[in-house]
Design a protein around this motif. Sequence first.
Motif, PDB file in Angstrom:
ATOM      1  N   MET A 106       0.824  -1.194   0.000  1.00  0.00           N
ATOM      2  CA  MET A 106       0.000   0.000   0.000  1.00  0.00           C
ATOM      3  C   MET A 106       0.860   1.246   0.000  1.00  0.00           C
ATOM      4  N   GLN A 107       1.895   1.254   0.825  1.00  0.00           N
ATOM      5  CA  GLN A 107       2.669   2.473   1.003  1.00  0.00           C
ATOM      6  C   GLN A 107       3.322   2.927  -0.301  1.00  0.00           C
TER       7      GLN A 107
ATOM      8  N   GLU B 149      -7.633  -6.265   3.722  1.00  0.00           N
ATOM      9  CA  GLU B 149      -6.985  -6.287   2.407  1.00  0.00           C
ATOM     10  C   GLU B 149      -7.824  -5.529   1.382  1.00  0.00           C
ATOM     11  N   ALA B 150      -9.132  -5.733   1.418  1.00  0.00           N
ATOM     12  CA  ALA B 150     -10.020  -5.028   0.488  1.00  0.00           C
ATOM     13  C   ALA B 150      -9.928  -3.516   0.697  1.00  0.00           C
ATOM     14  N   ASP B 151      -9.905  -3.087   1.945  1.00  0.00           N
ATOM     15  CA  ASP B 151      -9.807  -1.666   2.279  1.00  0.00           C
ATOM     16  C   ASP B 151      -8.515  -1.061   1.738  1.00  0.00           C
ATOM     17  N   LEU B 152      -7.398  -1.682   2.070  1.00  0.00           N
ATOM     18  CA  LEU B 152      -6.097  -1.133   1.679  1.00  0.00           C
ATOM     19  C   LEU B 152      -5.930  -1.116   0.167  1.00  0.00           C
ATOM     20  N   CYS B 153      -6.333  -2.178  -0.481  1.00  0.00           N
ATOM     21  CA  CYS B 153      -6.190  -2.275  -1.929  1.00  0.00           C
ATOM     22  C   CYS B 153      -7.079  -1.241  -2.633  1.00  0.00           C
TER      23      CYS B 153
ATOM     24  N   GLY C 295     -13.978  -1.587  -2.302  1.00  0.00           N
ATOM     25  CA  GLY C 295     -14.341  -0.585  -1.296  1.00  0.00           C
ATOM     26  C   GLY C 295     -15.691  -0.872  -0.668  1.00  0.00           C
ATOM     27  N   ARG C 296     -16.608  -1.316  -1.476  1.00  0.00           N
ATOM     28  CA  ARG C 296     -17.929  -1.679  -0.954  1.00  0.00           C
ATOM     29  C   ARG C 296     -17.836  -2.966  -0.124  1.00  0.00           C
ATOM     30  N   ARG C 297     -17.062  -3.912  -0.623  1.00  0.00           N
ATOM     31  CA  ARG C 297     -16.933  -5.199   0.066  1.00  0.00           C
ATOM     32  C   ARG C 297     -16.298  -5.045   1.445  1.00  0.00           C
ATOM     33  N   CYS C 298     -15.286  -4.192   1.566  1.00  0.00           N
ATOM     34  CA  CYS C 298     -14.603  -4.088   2.859  1.00  0.00           C
ATOM     35  C   CYS C 298     -15.573  -3.636   3.951  1.00  0.00           C
ATOM     36  N   ALA C 299     -16.478  -2.723   3.613  1.00  0.00           N
ATOM     37  CA  ALA C 299     -17.455  -2.286   4.614  1.00  0.00           C
ATOM     38  C   ALA C 299     -18.467  -3.386   4.918  1.00  0.00           C
ATOM     39  N   ASP C 300     -18.885  -4.120   3.890  1.00  0.00           N
ATOM     40  CA  ASP C 300     -19.839  -5.216   4.103  1.00  0.00           C
ATOM     41  C   ASP C 300     -19.231  -6.322   4.961  1.00  0.00           C
ATOM     42  N   LEU C 301     -17.976  -6.684   4.659  1.00  0.00           N
ATOM     43  CA  LEU C 301     -17.314  -7.766   5.385  1.00  0.00           C
ATOM     44  C   LEU C 301     -16.831  -7.349   6.774  1.00  0.00           C
ATOM     45  N   GLY C 302     -16.562  -6.069   6.938  1.00  0.00           N
ATOM     46  CA  GLY C 302     -15.913  -5.605   8.157  1.00  0.00           C
ATOM     47  C   GLY C 302     -16.823  -5.160   9.280  1.00  0.00           C
ATOM     48  N   GLU C 303     -18.110  -5.328   9.102  1.00  0.00           N
ATOM     49  CA  GLU C 303     -19.031  -4.918  10.158  1.00  0.00           C
ATOM     50  C   GLU C 303     -18.697  -5.639  11.461  1.00  0.00           C
ATOM     51  N   GLY C 304     -18.568  -4.881  12.546  1.00  0.00           N
ATOM     52  CA  GLY C 304     -18.206  -5.445  13.832  1.00  0.00           C
ATOM     53  C   GLY C 304     -16.713  -5.488  14.085  1.00  0.00           C
ATOM     54  N   ASN C 305     -15.929  -5.252  13.063  1.00  0.00           N
ATOM     55  CA  ASN C 305     -14.472  -5.230  13.190  1.00  0.00           C
ATOM     56  C   ASN C 305     -14.034  -3.927  13.854  1.00  0.00           C
ATOM     57  N   THR C 306     -12.966  -3.971  14.629  1.00  0.00           N
ATOM     58  CA  THR C 306     -12.482  -2.755  15.296  1.00  0.00           C
ATOM     59  C   THR C 306     -12.015  -1.702  14.294  1.00  0.00           C
ATOM     60  N   LEU C 307     -11.731  -2.109  13.070  1.00  0.00           N
ATOM     61  CA  LEU C 307     -11.302  -1.167  12.026  1.00  0.00           C
ATOM     62  C   LEU C 307     -12.464  -0.698  11.154  1.00  0.00           C
ATOM     63  N   TYR C 308     -13.683  -0.956  11.575  1.00  0.00           N
ATOM     64  CA  TYR C 308     -14.843  -0.667  10.734  1.00  0.00           C
ATOM     65  C   TYR C 308     -14.920   0.791  10.302  1.00  0.00           C
ATOM     66  N   SER C 309     -14.525   1.716  11.148  1.00  0.00           N
ATOM     67  CA  SER C 309     -14.618   3.125  10.765  1.00  0.00           C
ATOM     68  C   SER C 309     -13.699   3.429   9.576  1.00  0.00           C
ATOM     69  N   TRP C 310     -12.561   2.734   9.489  1.00  0.00           N
ATOM     70  CA  TRP C 310     -11.684   2.879   8.316  1.00  0.00           C
ATOM     71  C   TRP C 310     -12.343   2.269   7.086  1.00  0.00           C
ATOM     72  N   PHE C 311     -13.050   1.148   7.266  1.00  0.00           N
ATOM     73  CA  PHE C 311     -13.733   0.505   6.157  1.00  0.00           C
ATOM     74  C   PHE C 311     -14.880   1.386   5.647  1.00  0.00           C
ATOM     75  N   ALA C 312     -15.581   2.040   6.572  1.00  0.00           N
ATOM     76  CA  ALA C 312     -16.657   2.956   6.179  1.00  0.00           C
ATOM     77  C   ALA C 312     -16.092   4.144   5.400  1.00  0.00           C
ATOM     78  N   LEU C 313     -14.933   4.641   5.805  1.00  0.00           N
ATOM     79  CA  LEU C 313     -14.271   5.714   5.065  1.00  0.00           C
ATOM     80  C   LEU C 313     -13.961   5.250   3.646  1.00  0.00           C
ATOM     81  N   CYS C 314     -13.404   4.058   3.514  1.00  0.00           N
ATOM     82  CA  CYS C 314     -13.083   3.510   2.197  1.00  0.00           C
ATOM     83  C   CYS C 314     -14.349   3.388   1.350  1.00  0.00           C
ATOM     84  N   ARG C 315     -15.427   2.931   1.959  1.00  0.00           N
ATOM     85  CA  ARG C 315     -16.705   2.807   1.234  1.00  0.00           C
ATOM     86  C   ARG C 315     -17.178   4.176   0.756  1.00  0.00           C
ATOM     87  N   GLY C 316     -17.016   5.192   1.599  1.00  0.00           N
ATOM     88  CA  GLY C 316     -17.398   6.543   1.190  1.00  0.00           C
ATOM     89  C   GLY C 316     -16.575   7.044   0.020  1.00  0.00           C
ATOM     90  N   ILE C 317     -15.275   6.776   0.044  1.00  0.00           N
ATOM     91  CA  ILE C 317     -14.400   7.165  -1.064  1.00  0.00           C
ATOM     92  C   ILE C 317     -14.809   6.408  -2.329  1.00  0.00           C
TER      93      ILE C 317
END
Length: 173
Positions: free
Chosen positions: A1-2, A35-39, A62-84
Amino acid sequence: MQLGVLCAYLGQREGHTRYCRVWLQRSVSTQNPSEADLCAKTYLIMPEPHDPQLLEQAVLLGRRCADLGEGNTLYSWFALCRGIAEFRAGAHAEAVEWLIQFGEDHPVRQATALAYQAMAEFQLGHSEEAMRLLPEAEALASQTKLHGGNWHNVLIFRMAVDEAKSMIEGQVN
């Protein structure tokens, strides 16, 4: 990613696209939300993504990471990715819905969300709201320094703020 983020930040569109193409092809069917979020985010941060196939794959992830990540401690990052992802897909109202969910607990995430929200509001014809949000994102951007392992997220939000500023101020002035 970096490496992908760095290429995008430095404006090396060809290197960024080449890097993302390999990663997106490898990750297109991942069931790992991180992985979906970062990619997805790595491709979607480049203003005006120009490869329709890669854009479609990145939006899907981006859509998948939010769907799969519900309940994950990183969910707020996944929601950001979904918004982007929704913003890049042209679904500006949906982007706003995802971008306003989280952020205030983390200044980098908040600044990034505010910048994309400002752009989405602007695309929806809400110029006043966009102009209200942009200074908030810029203020957070000016307070955050590059440090440690989080530098790529700082570059992402600086790119988002720059893109929002160019879009909004370029059309308003």
